[in-house]
Design a protein around this motif. Structure first.
Motif, mmCIF file in Angstrom:
data_model
loop_
_atom_site.group_PDB
_atom_site.id
_atom_site.type_symbol
_atom_site.label_atom_id
_atom_site.label_comp_id
_atom_site.label_asym_id
_atom_site.label_seq_id
_atom_site.Cartn_x
_atom_site.Cartn_y
_atom_site.Cartn_z
ATOM 1 N N ARG A 65 65.183 72.875 52.028
ATOM 2 C CA ARG A 65 65.426 72.084 50.721
ATOM 3 C C ARG A 65 65.985 72.856 49.482
ATOM 4 O O ARG A 65 65.739 73.948 49.458
ATOM 5 C CB ARG A 65 63.997 71.444 50.530
ATOM 6 N N GLY B 151 53.052 70.012 55.772
ATOM 7 C CA GLY B 151 53.539 69.965 57.112
ATOM 8 C C GLY B 151 52.821 70.827 58.179
ATOM 9 O O GLY B 151 52.180 71.840 57.781
ATOM 10 N N GLU C 247 53.725 72.852 60.184
ATOM 11 C CA GLU C 247 54.354 74.133 60.358
ATOM 12 C C GLU C 247 54.059 75.208 59.080
ATOM 13 O O GLU C 247 54.469 76.257 59.048
ATOM 14 C CB GLU C 247 55.732 74.253 60.864
ATOM 15 N N GLY C 248 53.343 74.688 57.988
ATOM 16 C CA GLY C 248 53.270 75.114 56.774
ATOM 17 C C GLY C 248 52.115 76.134 56.814
ATOM 18 O O GLY C 248 50.961 75.829 57.474
ATOM 19 N N GLY D 136 57.015 75.275 55.746
ATOM 20 C CA GLY D 136 56.654 73.949 56.396
ATOM 21 C C GLY D 136 57.707 72.946 55.697
ATOM 22 O O GLY D 136 58.893 73.252 55.952
ATOM 23 N N ASP D 137 57.175 71.758 55.423
ATOM 24 C CA ASP D 137 58.322 70.581 55.081
ATOM 25 C C ASP D 137 59.106 70.970 53.991
ATOM 26 O O ASP D 137 60.081 70.303 53.617
ATOM 27 C CB ASP D 137 57.545 69.418 54.824
ATOM 28 N N TRP D 138 58.789 72.092 53.189
ATOM 29 C CA TRP D 138 59.831 72.585 52.185
ATOM 30 C C TRP D 138 61.016 73.322 52.852
ATOM 31 O O TRP D 138 62.030 73.540 52.059
ATOM 32 C CB TRP D 138 58.828 73.599 51.086
ATOM 33 N N THR D 139 60.957 73.679 54.016
ATOM 34 C CA THR D 139 62.144 74.563 54.662
ATOM 35 C C THR D 139 63.423 73.838 54.696
ATOM 36 O O THR D 139 63.471 72.497 54.996
ATOM 37 C CB THR D 139 61.653 74.849 55.961
#
Length: 234
Positions: A92, A117, A119-120, A87-90
Motif C-alpha cells: 500500500r 491480517g 500474515e502480520g 500484513g494487510d499494509w503490504t
C-alpha cells in the motif's frame, strides 16, 4: 569481539514509488539502488568478511551480491533477517497508511504495534527474531569475526535499539538509509555501536589487526572513560 556490519539494501522501485514493499516478491533495486550497492561493495572490498548473510528478499540478495563480488564466499540466507511482515499494509502507498489509526501507534508506541491480517506480525516480534539471528551468527562465527548482515530498515533499527539498550518505543529515533552501513561490536559484557547510517565514511577501522597484534592485546569489554582516541589512537 564479534563485529557485525548491518547493511540496508539499496533503493528499490517501491522506495522510489512510496510503497510499503514488505515481503512482496519481485521488488528489485532501481537504477539509483544499483549505483548505491556498487559503491558500498567497493567501500567494503578490503574488509575481510567471515560471512555475508542476507534476508531472503530479492533487494537484499542483490545488494549482498555486490558485496560478495571478488570474494570466495557463498551467500548465506536467514529468514530471520527478512523484512517485518506488514500484513494487510503490504504493497500500500505510505500516503494512505498515514491515515490509519495504527500509524500513530507505529510512530509513538511501536512495541505495541501488530500489523493487521493473518500474515502480520508485531514489531517486537521482528526485533526478537532479528536480534536472535545476529546473536546466533556471532556465536557460530566466533569472537574474532567481522561479518555482514544485509537486511531492511526497520530490522536494522530494531537491532541497533537492542544494542543501545533502548526500549523499542524509541527505535524511530534511528535512521537507516538505503545502502547505509551500521556497525556493532559484541563483547562479553556489552555491545558497542560503532557506526549508524554511514553512507560514505572510511571503513579501514573495520579491518581487524594482524593476529600477532591481536594476541598481544585482548579486546576489552570496558568503555573508555572520557571517550578515548578513536580508531587507530593510542
Amino acid at each position: 569481539m564479534t563485529t557485525v556490519i548491518l547493511l540496508r539494501h539499496g533503493r528499490t522501485t517501491a522506495n522510489a514509488s512510496g510503497l510499503l514493499a514488505g515481503w512482496t516478491p519481485g521488488v528489485q533495486l532501481d537504477e539509483k539502488g544499483q549505483e548505491q550497492v556498487a559503491a558500498v561493495g567497493a567501500r567494503l572490498a578490503d574488509v575481510p568478511l567471515a560471512a555475508v548473510v542476507s534476508s531472503p528478499l530479492e533487494r537484499c540478495q542483490q545488494t549482498a551480491g555486490a558485496v560478495l563480488a571478488g570474494r570466495e564466499l557463498e551467500l548465506q540466507t536467514d529468514d530471520r533477517l527478512g523484512e517485518c511482515r506488514y500484513g494487510d499494509w503490504t504493497g500500500r502507498p505510505i500516503k494512505e497508511l498515514l491515515k490509519e489509526p495504527l500509524w500513530k501507534v507505529v510512530q509513538q508506541h511501536p512495541s505495541a504495534a501488530v500489523f493487521p491480517g493473518p500474515e502480520g506480525e508485531g514489531l517486537a516480534q521482528t526485533q526478537a527474531r532479528a536480534v536472535a539471528a545476529v546473536r546466533d551468527w556471532n556465536a557460530r562465527l566466533g569472537p574474532d569475526a567481522v561479518w555482514l548482515a544485509c537486511t531492511h530498515g526497520d530490522v536494522i533499527k530494531a537491532v541497533l535499539a537492542d544494542a543501545y539498550g533502548m526500549h523499542l518505543d524509541s527505535f524511530q529515533r534511528i535512521v537507516a538509509d538505503p545502502a547505509s552501513i551500521s556497525v556493532i561490536s559484541y563483547t562479553e559484557t556489552r555491545p558497542f555501536v560503532l557506526r549508524v547510517n554511514d553512507s560514505g565514511g572510511d571503513v579501514s577501522a573495520l579491518i581487524p589487526p594482524k593476529k600477532k597484534a591481536r594476541r598481544s592485546r585482548k579486546a576489552s569489554s570496558d568503555a573508555v572513560v572520557g571517550g578515548g582516541a578513536g580508531p587507530g589512537g593510542a
